[in-house]
Design a protein around this motif. Structure first.
Motif, PDB file in Angstrom:
ATOM      1  N   PHE A 264       0.831  -1.202   0.000  1.00 30.50           N
ATOM      2  CA  PHE A 264       0.000   0.000   0.000  1.00 30.50           C
ATOM      3  C   PHE A 264       0.869   1.256   0.000  1.00 30.50           C
ATOM      4  O   PHE A 264       0.562   2.231  -0.705  1.00 30.50           O
ATOM      5  CB  PHE A 264      -0.923   0.007   1.220  1.00 30.50           C
ATOM      6  CG  PHE A 264      -1.607   1.325   1.439  1.00 30.50           C
ATOM      7  CD1 PHE A 264      -2.735   1.654   0.714  1.00 30.50           C
ATOM      8  CD2 PHE A 264      -1.108   2.242   2.346  1.00 30.50           C
ATOM      9  CE1 PHE A 264      -3.369   2.871   0.894  1.00 30.50           C
ATOM     10  CE2 PHE A 264      -1.723   3.465   2.534  1.00 30.50           C
ATOM     11  CZ  PHE A 264      -2.866   3.776   1.808  1.00 30.50           C
ATOM     12  N   MET A 265       1.946   1.266   0.781  1.00 27.45           N
ATOM     13  CA  MET A 265       2.801   2.450   0.844  1.00 27.45           C
ATOM     14  C   MET A 265       3.477   2.699  -0.500  1.00 27.45           C
ATOM     15  O   MET A 265       3.734   3.851  -0.866  1.00 27.45           O
ATOM     16  CB  MET A 265       3.843   2.294   1.944  1.00 27.45           C
ATOM     17  CG  MET A 265       3.267   2.299   3.355  1.00 27.45           C
ATOM     18  SD  MET A 265       2.235   3.739   3.705  1.00 27.45           S
ATOM     19  CE  MET A 265       3.421   5.060   3.489  1.00 27.45           C
ATOM     20  N   ASN A 266       3.756   1.654  -1.266  1.00 28.08           N
ATOM     21  CA  ASN A 266       4.304   1.847  -2.606  1.00 28.08           C
ATOM     22  C   ASN A 266       3.282   2.523  -3.519  1.00 28.08           C
ATOM     23  O   ASN A 266       3.630   3.404  -4.313  1.00 28.08           O
ATOM     24  CB  ASN A 266       4.720   0.498  -3.212  1.00 28.08           C
ATOM     25  CG  ASN A 266       6.102   0.075  -2.755  1.00 28.08           C
ATOM     26  OD1 ASN A 266       6.885   0.913  -2.296  1.00 28.08           O
ATOM     27  ND2 ASN A 266       6.392  -1.195  -2.853  1.00 28.08           N
ATOM     28  N   ILE A 267       2.019   2.110  -3.405  1.00 30.70           N
ATOM     29  CA  ILE A 267       0.959   2.752  -4.184  1.00 30.70           C
ATOM     30  C   ILE A 267       0.809   4.216  -3.762  1.00 30.70           C
ATOM     31  O   ILE A 267       0.728   5.123  -4.593  1.00 30.70           O
ATOM     32  CB  ILE A 267      -0.367   1.992  -4.014  1.00 30.70           C
ATOM     33  CG1 ILE A 267      -0.242   0.565  -4.544  1.00 30.70           C
ATOM     34  CG2 ILE A 267      -1.515   2.724  -4.708  1.00 30.70           C
ATOM     35  CD1 ILE A 267      -1.448  -0.306  -4.238  1.00 30.70           C
ATOM     36  N   LEU A 268       0.775   4.429  -2.450  1.00 31.42           N
ATOM     37  CA  LEU A 268       0.592   5.787  -1.932  1.00 31.42           C
ATOM     38  C   LEU A 268       1.755   6.690  -2.327  1.00 31.42           C
ATOM     39  O   LEU A 268       1.549   7.869  -2.660  1.00 31.42           O
ATOM     40  CB  LEU A 268       0.447   5.735  -0.411  1.00 31.42           C
ATOM     41  CG  LEU A 268       0.325   7.076   0.306  1.00 31.42           C
ATOM     42  CD1 LEU A 268      -0.922   7.826  -0.167  1.00 31.42           C
ATOM     43  CD2 LEU A 268       0.280   6.875   1.817  1.00 31.42           C
ATOM     44  N   ARG A 269       2.969   6.145  -2.299  1.00 32.26           N
ATOM     45  CA  ARG A 269       4.142   6.960  -2.624  1.00 32.26           C
ATOM     46  C   ARG A 269       4.037   7.526  -4.037  1.00 32.26           C
ATOM     47  O   ARG A 269       4.301   8.715  -4.247  1.00 32.26           O
ATOM     48  CB  ARG A 269       5.421   6.127  -2.485  1.00 32.26           C
ATOM     49  CG  ARG A 269       6.693   6.939  -2.718  1.00 32.26           C
ATOM     50  CD  ARG A 269       7.938   6.102  -2.636  1.00 32.26           C
ATOM     51  NE  ARG A 269       8.075   5.226  -3.778  1.00 32.26           N
ATOM     52  CZ  ARG A 269       7.982   3.908  -3.724  1.00 32.26           C
ATOM     53  NH1 ARG A 269       7.733   3.309  -2.577  1.00 32.26           N
ATOM     54  NH2 ARG A 269       8.105   3.173  -4.812  1.00 32.26           N
ATOM     55  N   ARG A 270       3.640   6.709  -4.994  1.00 33.43           N
ATOM     56  CA  ARG A 270       3.521   7.187  -6.371  1.00 33.43           C
ATOM     57  C   ARG A 270       2.439   8.263  -6.496  1.00 33.43           C
ATOM     58  O   ARG A 270       2.600   9.231  -7.243  1.00 33.43           O
ATOM     59  CB  ARG A 270       3.228   6.013  -7.304  1.00 33.43           C
ATOM     60  CG  ARG A 270       4.390   5.032  -7.435  1.00 33.43           C
ATOM     61  CD  ARG A 270       4.161   4.068  -8.574  1.00 33.43           C
ATOM     62  NE  ARG A 270       3.036   3.183  -8.342  1.00 33.43           N
ATOM     63  CZ  ARG A 270       3.120   1.997  -7.747  1.00 33.43           C
ATOM     64  NH1 ARG A 270       4.314   1.561  -7.333  1.00 33.43           N
ATOM     65  NH2 ARG A 270       2.052   1.238  -7.583  1.00 33.43           N
ATOM     66  N   ARG A 271       1.341   8.085  -5.783  1.00 36.60           N
ATOM     67  CA  ARG A 271       0.273   9.077  -5.837  1.00 36.60           C
ATOM     68  C   ARG A 271       0.711  10.399  -5.189  1.00 36.60           C
ATOM     69  O   ARG A 271       0.351  11.476  -5.667  1.00 36.60           O
ATOM     70  CB  ARG A 271      -0.981   8.537  -5.135  1.00 36.60           C
ATOM     71  CG  ARG A 271      -1.515   7.240  -5.738  1.00 36.60           C
ATOM     72  CD  ARG A 271      -1.978   7.438  -7.173  1.00 36.60           C
ATOM     73  NE  ARG A 271      -2.319   6.186  -7.827  1.00 36.60           N
ATOM     74  CZ  ARG A 271      -3.507   5.915  -8.327  1.00 36.60           C
ATOM     75  NH1 ARG A 271      -4.488   6.799  -8.236  1.00 36.60           N
ATOM     76  NH2 ARG A 271      -3.720   4.771  -8.945  1.00 36.60           N
ATOM     77  N   LEU A 272       1.472  10.315  -4.103  1.00 40.50           N
ATOM     78  CA  LEU A 272       1.949  11.536  -3.449  1.00 40.50           C
ATOM     79  C   LEU A 272       2.973  12.262  -4.318  1.00 40.50           C
ATOM     80  O   LEU A 272       2.996  13.501  -4.355  1.00 40.50           O
ATOM     81  CB  LEU A 272       2.550  11.200  -2.085  1.00 40.50           C
ATOM     82  CG  LEU A 272       1.560  10.702  -1.020  1.00 40.50           C
ATOM     83  CD1 LEU A 272       2.298  10.322   0.256  1.00 40.50           C
ATOM     84  CD2 LEU A 272       0.508  11.756  -0.720  1.00 40.50           C
ATOM     85  N   TYR A 273       3.823  11.496  -4.994  1.00 42.65           N
ATOM     86  CA  TYR A 273       4.775  12.121  -5.926  1.00 42.65           C
ATOM     87  C   TYR A 273       4.033  12.944  -6.981  1.00 42.65           C
ATOM     88  O   TYR A 273       4.441  14.060  -7.317  1.00 42.65           O
ATOM     89  CB  TYR A 273       5.617  11.054  -6.624  1.00 42.65           C
ATOM     90  CG  TYR A 273       6.705  10.451  -5.770  1.00 42.65           C
ATOM     91  CD1 TYR A 273       7.156  11.085  -4.620  1.00 42.65           C
ATOM     92  CD2 TYR A 273       7.286   9.237  -6.105  1.00 42.65           C
ATOM     93  CE1 TYR A 273       8.148  10.537  -3.827  1.00 42.65           C
ATOM     94  CE2 TYR A 273       8.288   8.670  -5.323  1.00 42.65           C
ATOM     95  CZ  TYR A 273       8.713   9.322  -4.182  1.00 42.65           C
ATOM     96  OH  TYR A 273       9.695   8.773  -3.408  1.00 42.65           O
ATOM     97  N   ALA A 274       2.948  12.383  -7.517  1.00 42.56           N
ATOM     98  CA  ALA A 274       2.215  13.069  -8.577  1.00 42.56           C
ATOM     99  C   ALA A 274       1.410  14.247  -8.047  1.00 42.56           C
ATOM    100  O   ALA A 274       1.285  15.280  -8.715  1.00 42.56           O
ATOM    101  CB  ALA A 274       1.286  12.076  -9.286  1.00 42.56           C
ATOM    102  N   ALA A 275       0.856  14.113  -6.826  1.00 41.43           N
ATOM    103  CA  ALA A 275      -0.006  15.165  -6.278  1.00 41.43           C
ATOM    104  C   ALA A 275       0.794  16.346  -5.728  1.00 41.43           C
ATOM    105  O   ALA A 275       0.334  17.489  -5.785  1.00 41.43           O
ATOM    106  CB  ALA A 275      -0.909  14.588  -5.190  1.00 41.43           C
ATOM    107  N   PHE A 276       1.998  16.080  -5.171  1.00 44.34           N
ATOM    108  CA  PHE A 276       2.790  17.134  -4.539  1.00 44.34           C
ATOM    109  C   PHE A 276       4.234  17.077  -5.044  1.00 44.34           C
ATOM    110  O   PHE A 276       5.148  16.666  -4.310  1.00 44.34           O
ATOM    111  CB  PHE A 276       2.749  16.993  -3.016  1.00 44.34           C
ATOM    112  CG  PHE A 276       1.363  16.899  -2.463  1.00 44.34           C
ATOM    113  CD1 PHE A 276       0.555  18.017  -2.351  1.00 44.34           C
ATOM    114  CD2 PHE A 276       0.847  15.663  -2.066  1.00 44.34           C
ATOM    115  CE1 PHE A 276      -0.729  17.927  -1.847  1.00 44.34           C
ATOM    116  CE2 PHE A 276      -0.432  15.568  -1.559  1.00 44.34           C
ATOM    117  CZ  PHE A 276      -1.231  16.700  -1.453  1.00 44.34           C
TER     118      PHE A 276
END
Length: 433
Positions: A264-276
């Motif tokens: 899950f943290m791998n999924i979240l990390r990619r989304r956070l990179y794109a959002a911020f």
């Protein structure tokens, strides 16, 4: 010192947070109005100079809890923690059971549909349970950014690096941290996998150490499957040789557990990179070192303080702002199994009849106080002229040892909330729970 209150000017632009006392005076004198409750924000009704200082935001992202912190000039202005919902998957599974059961009962011909398949959905599709947690992480970061003036954003995206687990010898531009970073990465992986609990005596907290199941002198490796978490009381010379630690390692030669959290943290990390894209990202291995330098205990909000890149703390709140989402509706049309207190399922009651949202002026999730006591909590359900009250940690608040219900006549409403419960608690209370 208390958590600061976020302030917006009359044009809707963020200003520096103020002390709670000043916010109360402004609201009392009608010089400001309440703008938001999560987090609590006021808006000025008069012009202001708009003096601003450097501000940093620390975010300890996660799948169960989100740590929040706002720091400026060696001071911690705000610290809090958000508890995320963990019931989304079970609720969706229950809904699926109801739907399939209904379709089996009504056996009319249903035309095949091919446009609602997951494979046909957009590339960014996530399962609802994962999407809920990812969106909450992103939305809470946006909430803080919207009430702070040009803050530097620092985010932790995991306790360890999964790439390090696949290739322990990785180095170069990806890390540039040397051997210490590799050691801390493996250590944090083992601690997170074991939920910061001693695997021998099952006690949580205290001084934790990493132990080799098969000693290196006997051919053991430094891989994560050969490492476990033990406390300082179990990790002694005697226990190494003939004690309970040696016996435990003899019975269990390796540890294999689910890496669902890391995925899950791998999924979240990619989304956070794109959002911020403007944020500064780091792993928990460095957060541990920063927290140790600041002499802070292990917690999500303290991790967020360390992540915010503060180097020295001169002032820090003694309380934590806790946020928790509240589910207000039971959406099932009928019951598949009988609820507690019933012998048979309640299949005749309509949906609205099973969702009592208010009674005698009180509403679900209202923040109330029991008269003639210091007990404060949130209404979680109604039972005729009484209700159930829980604190922010989910513990029942009662007036007797026999019944969980509390009469509505014995309550005073302190505040009305919608889908979020918010409570400022002392650090001692946080550690007890």
């Amino acid at each position: 010192m208390q958590n600061r209150v976020f302030v917006m000017n009359k044009h809707g632009k963020a200003l520096m947070p103020c002390k709670p006392r000043k916010a109360r005076i402004l609201l009392r004198d009608s010089k400001a109005k309440v703008l938001k409750k999560e987090p609590f924000t006021i808006q000025l009704l008069y012009g202001s100079t708009g003096y601003k200082q450097d501000i940093s935001i620390g975010i300890d992202s996660g799948q169960r809890h989100i740590g929040l912190a706002v720091t400026s000039q060696d001071k911690v202005l705000f610290q809090g923690e958000v508890e995320l919902r963990q019931d989304v998957k079970n609720l969706i599974d229950t809904r699926r059971i109801y739907r399939r059961s209904r379709r089996n009962r009504k056996t009319r011909y249903r035309k095949a549909r091919f446009l609602n398949r997951i494979a046909k959905k957009k590339d960014n599709w996530l399962s609802p349970s994962v999407a809920s947690k990812v969106n909450h992480n992103i939305n809470w970061i946006k909430r803080l950014l919207s009430v702070l003036p040009k803050a530097d954003l620092h985010i932790e995206v995991g306790k360890f690096d999964m790439q390090k687990m696949k290739n322990p010898a990785i180095n170069g531009e990806g890390y540039q941290q040397g051997d210490l970073y590799g050691y801390q990465t493996v250590k944090q992986f083992v601690l997170a996998r074991d939920n910061y609990t001693c695997q021998v005596c099952k006690k949580k907290g205290g001084k934790l150490k990493i132990h080799h199941i098969i000693y290196r002198s006997l051919g053991g490796t430094n891989t994560v499957n050969n490492l476990i978490t033990v406390c300082s009381n179990c990790h002694t010379t005697k226990n190494h040789q003939t004690g309970i630690l040696a016996k435990w390692c003899k019975d269990k030669k390796k540890v294999n557990k689910s890496y669902k959290g890391a995925t899950f943290m791998n999924i979240l990390r990619r989304r956070l990179y794109a959002a911020f894209p403007q944020a500064k990202f780091q792993y928990g291995a460095w957060t541990t070192l920063q927290r140790a330098d600041l002499d802070l205990t292990k917690s999500h909000y303290n991790d967020a303080v360390a992540i915010s890149s503060i180097r020295k703390i001169k002032a820090k709140p003694t309380s934590i702002m806790m946020f928790k989402q509240f589910r207000k509706k039971k959406r099932s049309l009928h019951e598949a199994t009988a609820r507690k207190g019933r012998k048979i399922p309640n299949v005749t009651s309509k949906r609205n009849a099973k969702n009592t949202r208010c009674a005698k002026g009180f509403w679900l999730n209202d923040y109330v106080k029991i008269k003639d006591s210091n007990k404060k909590g949130y209404i979680s359900g109604f039972s005729q002229s009484s209700c159930y009250i829980k604190d922010i940690f989910g513990n029942y608040l009662t007036t007797s040892d026999r019944y969980k219900q509390v009469a509505l006549s014995k309550l005073d409403r302190l505040s009305h909330y919608n889908n979020w419960s918010k409570q400022e608690i002392n650090e001692n209370m946080y550690q007890m729970n």
